[in-house]
Design a protein around this motif. Structure first.
Motif, PDB file in Angstrom:
ATOM      1  N   PHE A   7       0.850  -1.184   0.000  1.00  0.00           N
ATOM      2  CA  PHE A   7       0.000   0.000   0.000  1.00  0.00           C
ATOM      3  C   PHE A   7       0.893   1.244   0.000  1.00  0.00           C
ATOM      4  O   PHE A   7       1.821   1.346   0.791  1.00  0.00           O
ATOM      5  CB  PHE A   7      -0.909   0.004   1.227  1.00  0.00           C
ATOM      6  N   ASP A   8       0.597   2.182  -0.874  1.00  0.00           N
ATOM      7  CA  ASP A   8       1.364   3.431  -0.958  1.00  0.00           C
ATOM      8  C   ASP A   8       0.360   4.574  -1.127  1.00  0.00           C
ATOM      9  O   ASP A   8      -0.209   4.763  -2.202  1.00  0.00           O
ATOM     10  CB  ASP A   8       2.318   3.364  -2.146  1.00  0.00           C
ATOM     11  N   MET A   9       0.154   5.312  -0.054  1.00  0.00           N
ATOM     12  CA  MET A   9      -0.843   6.396  -0.072  1.00  0.00           C
ATOM     13  C   MET A   9      -0.518   7.446  -1.134  1.00  0.00           C
ATOM     14  O   MET A   9      -1.411   7.921  -1.835  1.00  0.00           O
ATOM     15  CB  MET A   9      -0.947   7.053   1.304  1.00  0.00           C
ATOM     16  N   GLU A  10       0.745   7.826  -1.271  1.00  0.00           N
ATOM     17  CA  GLU A  10       1.106   8.838  -2.272  1.00  0.00           C
ATOM     18  C   GLU A  10       0.735   8.370  -3.677  1.00  0.00           C
ATOM     19  O   GLU A  10       0.139   9.116  -4.453  1.00  0.00           O
ATOM     20  CB  GLU A  10       2.601   9.154  -2.204  1.00  0.00           C
ATOM     21  N   HIS A  11       1.048   7.116  -3.993  1.00  0.00           N
ATOM     22  CA  HIS A  11       0.721   6.583  -5.316  1.00  0.00           C
ATOM     23  C   HIS A  11      -0.786   6.565  -5.527  1.00  0.00           C
ATOM     24  O   HIS A  11      -1.285   6.989  -6.575  1.00  0.00           O
ATOM     25  CB  HIS A  11       1.295   5.173  -5.474  1.00  0.00           C
ATOM     26  N   ARG A  12      -1.512   6.096  -4.512  1.00  0.00           N
ATOM     27  CA  ARG A  12      -2.965   6.024  -4.630  1.00  0.00           C
ATOM     28  C   ARG A  12      -3.565   7.406  -4.879  1.00  0.00           C
ATOM     29  O   ARG A  12      -4.420   7.575  -5.746  1.00  0.00           O
ATOM     30  CB  ARG A  12      -3.579   5.418  -3.374  1.00  0.00           C
ATOM     31  N   VAL A  13      -3.112   8.403  -4.138  1.00  0.00           N
ATOM     32  CA  VAL A  13      -3.627   9.763  -4.291  1.00  0.00           C
ATOM     33  C   VAL A  13      -3.301  10.316  -5.677  1.00  0.00           C
ATOM     34  O   VAL A  13      -4.139  10.967  -6.307  1.00  0.00           O
ATOM     35  CB  VAL A  13      -3.061  10.672  -3.172  1.00  0.00           C
TER      36      VAL A  13
END
Length: 101
Positions: free
Chosen positions: A35-41
């Motif tokens: 999971f990578d929040m920056e990538h998802r955003v």
């Protein structure tokens, strides 16, 4: 002379920017998925901005027809420009109610 700024180009730039930033993260990733929040955003931003490009561009075409501003409509037949002008005016006079029988 009327100067018009098309906001759709700002959305297009943002969509491309977010997609490129997401691509950098994807290219540098190795190993197992995580999971990578920056990538998802960034991906969400690219998708949402892509939709905003279309929404803005559609409204800009209609507004160009109403104002007879040549921006997007130079290649449209006159009858099409008039039809789009009428529809925009109708929507903004009567609201965007759908007539269902």
């Amino acid at each position: 002379m009327l100067l018009r700024s098309y906001f759709s180009s700002n959305h297009l730039w943002a969509a491309r920017y977010f997609a490129e930033k997401a691509g950098v993260i994807e290219e540098s990733h190795s190993g197992r998925s995580r999971f990578d929040m920056e990538h998802r955003v960034l991906v969400i931003g690219a998708v949402v901005e892509s939709g905003a490009v279309l929404e803005c561009a559609i409204n800009e075409v209609f507004k160009d027809c109403v104002d007879r501003h040549e921006g997007y409509i130079t290649t449209l037949p006159s009858a099409s420009v008039c039809a789009l002008d009428r529809k925009w005016t109708e929507w903004h006079t009567n609201g965007r109610r759908t007539n269902r029988h």
